[in-house]
Write a protein that holds these residues in place. Sequence first.
Motif, mmCIF file in Angstrom:
data_model
loop_
_atom_site.group_PDB
_atom_site.id
_atom_site.type_symbol
_atom_site.label_atom_id
_atom_site.label_comp_id
_atom_site.label_asym_id
_atom_site.label_seq_id
_atom_site.Cartn_x
_atom_site.Cartn_y
_atom_site.Cartn_z
ATOM 1 N N SER A 133 8.994 32.842 27.016
ATOM 2 C CA SER A 133 9.058 31.983 25.695
ATOM 3 C C SER A 133 10.322 30.756 26.312
ATOM 4 C CB SER A 133 9.306 32.318 24.440
ATOM 5 O OG SER A 133 10.109 32.713 24.130
ATOM 6 N N ILE A 134 10.242 29.695 25.871
ATOM 7 C CA ILE A 134 11.336 29.003 26.323
ATOM 8 C C ILE A 134 11.752 27.854 24.896
ATOM 9 C CG2 ILE A 134 10.067 27.206 27.540
ATOM 10 C CD1 ILE A 134 12.642 26.467 28.858
ATOM 11 N N ARG A 135 12.321 26.870 24.570
ATOM 12 C CA ARG A 135 12.217 25.850 23.857
ATOM 13 C C ARG A 135 12.704 24.854 23.631
ATOM 14 N NH1 ARG A 135 17.199 29.825 22.794
ATOM 15 N NH2 ARG A 135 18.552 28.308 23.148
ATOM 16 N N HIS A 136 11.804 24.538 23.066
ATOM 17 C CA HIS A 136 12.142 22.584 23.460
ATOM 18 C C HIS A 136 13.175 21.791 23.633
ATOM 19 C CE1 HIS A 136 13.912 21.785 19.270
ATOM 20 N NE2 HIS A 136 13.756 20.454 19.758
ATOM 21 N N SER A 137 14.013 21.887 23.778
ATOM 22 C CA SER A 137 15.671 21.787 23.947
ATOM 23 C C SER A 137 16.023 22.654 25.230
ATOM 24 C CB SER A 137 16.968 22.187 22.213
ATOM 25 O OG SER A 137 16.777 23.558 22.786
ATOM 26 N N GLN A 138 15.205 23.933 25.871
ATOM 27 C CA GLN A 138 16.133 23.477 27.008
ATOM 28 C C GLN A 138 14.769 22.774 28.277
ATOM 29 O OE1 GLN A 138 15.632 27.928 26.284
ATOM 30 N NE2 GLN A 138 17.590 28.311 26.702
ATOM 31 N N ILE A 139 14.050 22.111 27.569
ATOM 32 C CA ILE A 139 13.483 21.703 28.171
ATOM 33 C C ILE A 139 13.867 20.313 28.525
ATOM 34 C CG2 ILE A 139 10.895 20.449 28.899
ATOM 35 C CD1 ILE A 139 9.779 22.321 27.032
ATOM 36 N N ALA A 140 14.256 20.384 30.414
ATOM 37 C CA ALA A 140 14.893 19.121 30.558
ATOM 38 C C ALA A 140 13.463 17.663 31.158
ATOM 39 C CB ALA A 140 15.364 18.880 32.289
ATOM 40 N N GLU A 141 13.999 16.285 30.095
ATOM 41 C CA GLU A 141 12.728 15.129 30.819
ATOM 42 C C GLU A 141 11.682 15.782 29.914
ATOM 43 O OE1 GLU A 141 13.063 12.112 32.315
ATOM 44 O OE2 GLU A 141 14.665 12.605 32.732
ATOM 45 N N ALA A 142 11.505 16.185 28.585
ATOM 46 C CA ALA A 142 11.108 16.887 28.144
ATOM 47 C C ALA A 142 10.431 15.198 26.990
ATOM 48 C CB ALA A 142 11.506 17.045 26.917
ATOM 49 N N ARG A 143 8.944 15.096 26.978
ATOM 50 C CA ARG A 143 8.084 14.430 26.251
ATOM 51 C C ARG A 143 7.296 15.328 25.846
ATOM 52 N NH1 ARG A 143 11.600 12.331 28.609
ATOM 53 N NH2 ARG A 143 10.458 10.604 30.525
ATOM 54 N N ILE A 144 7.380 15.337 23.771
ATOM 55 C CA ILE A 144 6.794 15.273 23.263
ATOM 56 C C ILE A 144 6.085 14.811 22.650
ATOM 57 C CG2 ILE A 144 7.047 17.062 21.020
ATOM 58 C CD1 ILE A 144 9.423 18.315 22.563
ATOM 59 N N SER A 145 4.871 14.809 22.129
ATOM 60 C CA SER A 145 3.861 13.921 21.532
ATOM 61 C C SER A 145 3.118 14.470 21.017
ATOM 62 C CB SER A 145 2.551 12.604 22.591
ATOM 63 O OG SER A 145 1.919 12.560 21.954
ATOM 64 N N TYR A 146 2.822 14.207 19.376
ATOM 65 C CA TYR A 146 1.807 14.922 17.981
ATOM 66 C C TYR A 146 1.579 13.452 17.603
ATOM 67 C CZ TYR A 146 1.146 18.140 14.563
ATOM 68 O OH TYR A 146 0.310 18.042 13.383
ATOM 69 N N GLY A 147 0.798 13.564 17.596
ATOM 70 C CA GLY A 147 -0.981 13.142 17.503
ATOM 71 C C GLY A 147 -1.930 13.249 16.987
ATOM 72 N N GLY A 148 -2.816 12.205 16.617
ATOM 73 C CA GLY A 148 -4.338 12.803 16.860
ATOM 74 C C GLY A 148 -4.570 11.107 16.366
ATOM 75 N N ARG A 149 -6.364 11.381 16.068
ATOM 76 C CA ARG A 149 -6.983 10.157 15.749
ATOM 77 C C ARG A 149 -8.313 11.027 14.802
ATOM 78 N NH1 ARG A 149 -7.767 12.191 21.696
ATOM 79 N NH2 ARG A 149 -9.801 13.224 22.031
ATOM 80 N N GLY A 150 -8.964 10.085 14.569
ATOM 81 C CA GLY A 150 -10.023 10.557 13.481
ATOM 82 C C GLY A 150 -9.787 9.288 12.462
ATOM 83 N N GLN A 151 -10.761 9.502 11.518
ATOM 84 C CA GLN A 151 -10.421 8.885 10.435
ATOM 85 C C GLN A 151 -10.032 8.377 9.170
ATOM 86 O OE1 GLN A 151 -14.349 10.627 8.176
ATOM 87 N NE2 GLN A 151 -16.392 10.226 9.249
ATOM 88 N N LEU A 152 -8.851 9.752 9.530
ATOM 89 C CA LEU A 152 -8.047 9.745 8.667
ATOM 90 C C LEU A 152 -6.696 8.738 9.378
ATOM 91 C CD1 LEU A 152 -6.774 12.893 7.403
ATOM 92 C CD2 LEU A 152 -8.415 10.989 6.299
ATOM 93 N N THR A 153 -6.356 8.819 10.863
ATOM 94 C CA THR A 153 -6.207 8.097 11.674
ATOM 95 C C THR A 153 -6.179 5.964 11.214
ATOM 96 O OG1 THR A 153 -5.318 9.881 12.875
ATOM 97 C CG2 THR A 153 -5.292 7.239 13.639
ATOM 98 N N GLN A 154 -7.047 6.513 11.813
ATOM 99 C CA GLN A 154 -8.118 4.944 11.458
ATOM 100 C C GLN A 154 -7.660 3.975 10.253
ATOM 101 O OE1 GLN A 154 -11.965 5.520 12.405
ATOM 102 N NE2 GLN A 154 -11.602 6.237 14.875
ATOM 103 N N ALA A 155 -7.759 4.823 9.119
ATOM 104 C CA ALA A 155 -7.582 4.589 7.798
ATOM 105 C C ALA A 155 -6.371 4.151 7.842
ATOM 106 C CB ALA A 155 -7.984 5.193 6.785
ATOM 107 N N GLN A 156 -4.969 4.955 8.556
ATOM 108 C CA GLN A 156 -3.655 4.265 8.268
ATOM 109 C C GLN A 156 -3.311 3.117 8.825
ATOM 110 O OE1 GLN A 156 -1.891 8.298 9.039
ATOM 111 N NE2 GLN A 156 -1.698 8.623 7.139
ATOM 112 N N GLN A 157 -4.380 2.209 10.130
ATOM 113 C CA GLN A 157 -3.853 1.442 10.316
ATOM 114 C C GLN A 157 -3.938 0.323 10.500
ATOM 115 O OE1 GLN A 157 -5.686 2.205 14.287
ATOM 116 N NE2 GLN A 157 -3.524 3.616 15.087
ATOM 117 N N ALA A 158 -3.459 -0.819 10.321
ATOM 118 C CA ALA A 158 -4.184 -2.323 9.576
ATOM 119 C C ALA A 158 -5.526 -2.588 10.579
ATOM 120 C CB ALA A 158 -2.821 -3.226 9.785
ATOM 121 N N ARG A 159 -5.723 -3.257 9.938
ATOM 122 C CA ARG A 159 -7.425 -4.079 10.366
ATOM 123 C C ARG A 159 -7.402 -4.979 11.831
ATOM 124 N NH1 ARG A 159 -11.665 -1.336 8.517
ATOM 125 N NH2 ARG A 159 -11.297 -1.031 6.273
#
Length: 245
Positions: free
Chosen positions: A207-233
């Motif tokens: 195992s490795i910690r995220h702080s030991q990853i160089a050029e780290a790209r961490i993306s946490y998100g989602g898509r669906g009805q809840l995400t659409q409701a939180q966006q402007a028209r």
Amino acid sequence: MKSSLSLVLIGAVALSGCGVTGRLKEVGRAPNMSEVDIADAPSIEESLGRAGRIRPQETAAPQPHGASLFRAGAGAFLGDQRASRTGDILTVRINVADKAEVGNTTARSRGGSESAGLSSLLGLETKLPGSDPSKLIAGNSSSQFNGAGSISRSETINMTMSAIVTNVLPNGNLVIRGRQEIRVNYELRELIVTGIVRPQDIGRDNSIRHSQIAEARISYGGRGQLTQAQQARWGQQIYDALFPF
């Protein structure tokens, strides 16, 4: 100018219409999960136990193998089980707890006054009705500026996921990529992690910690009805992008 603005509006409406069509197709359906990306990996040499066995459907004699227990490419007997080759899997422990507060205040004030006179100007000063030759030129200026800004940010992500070694760099560092998707009802949450790690930083539990990853790209998100409701028209988004006021 009006024709250009009209073309921009028509193009924006057309693009947004494509997005609306895609959303209409998803009405009443859960978001689709992406396909699994299979990374290229070297083949593992068969064990000594299977090397001399012949399956019933096999007619040709098996290929000879070496007699050593420590052959290159074979499953390790007492070797290091940590990820080191393309296709190996390691565990990434993500524990992000960032908090930042920034505040700036700026104030500026400036004033100026200028006055000049011309006692004689070829006799023309006498032809100016109601003029004072000692105050022919006068000017005043002043400016004032006040600015204030503040930023308050707090992020917390605590989870564990697995990543695959997608490439081994010439210096031995490993390029990893991990993707995890969780769908609950009509909402899909996805976590993507990519970066470069050193084999020396990988723990004994692989195992490795995220702080030991160089050029780290961490993306946490989602898509669906809840995400659409939180966006402007989409109309409001186009208005915000085109109109500067």
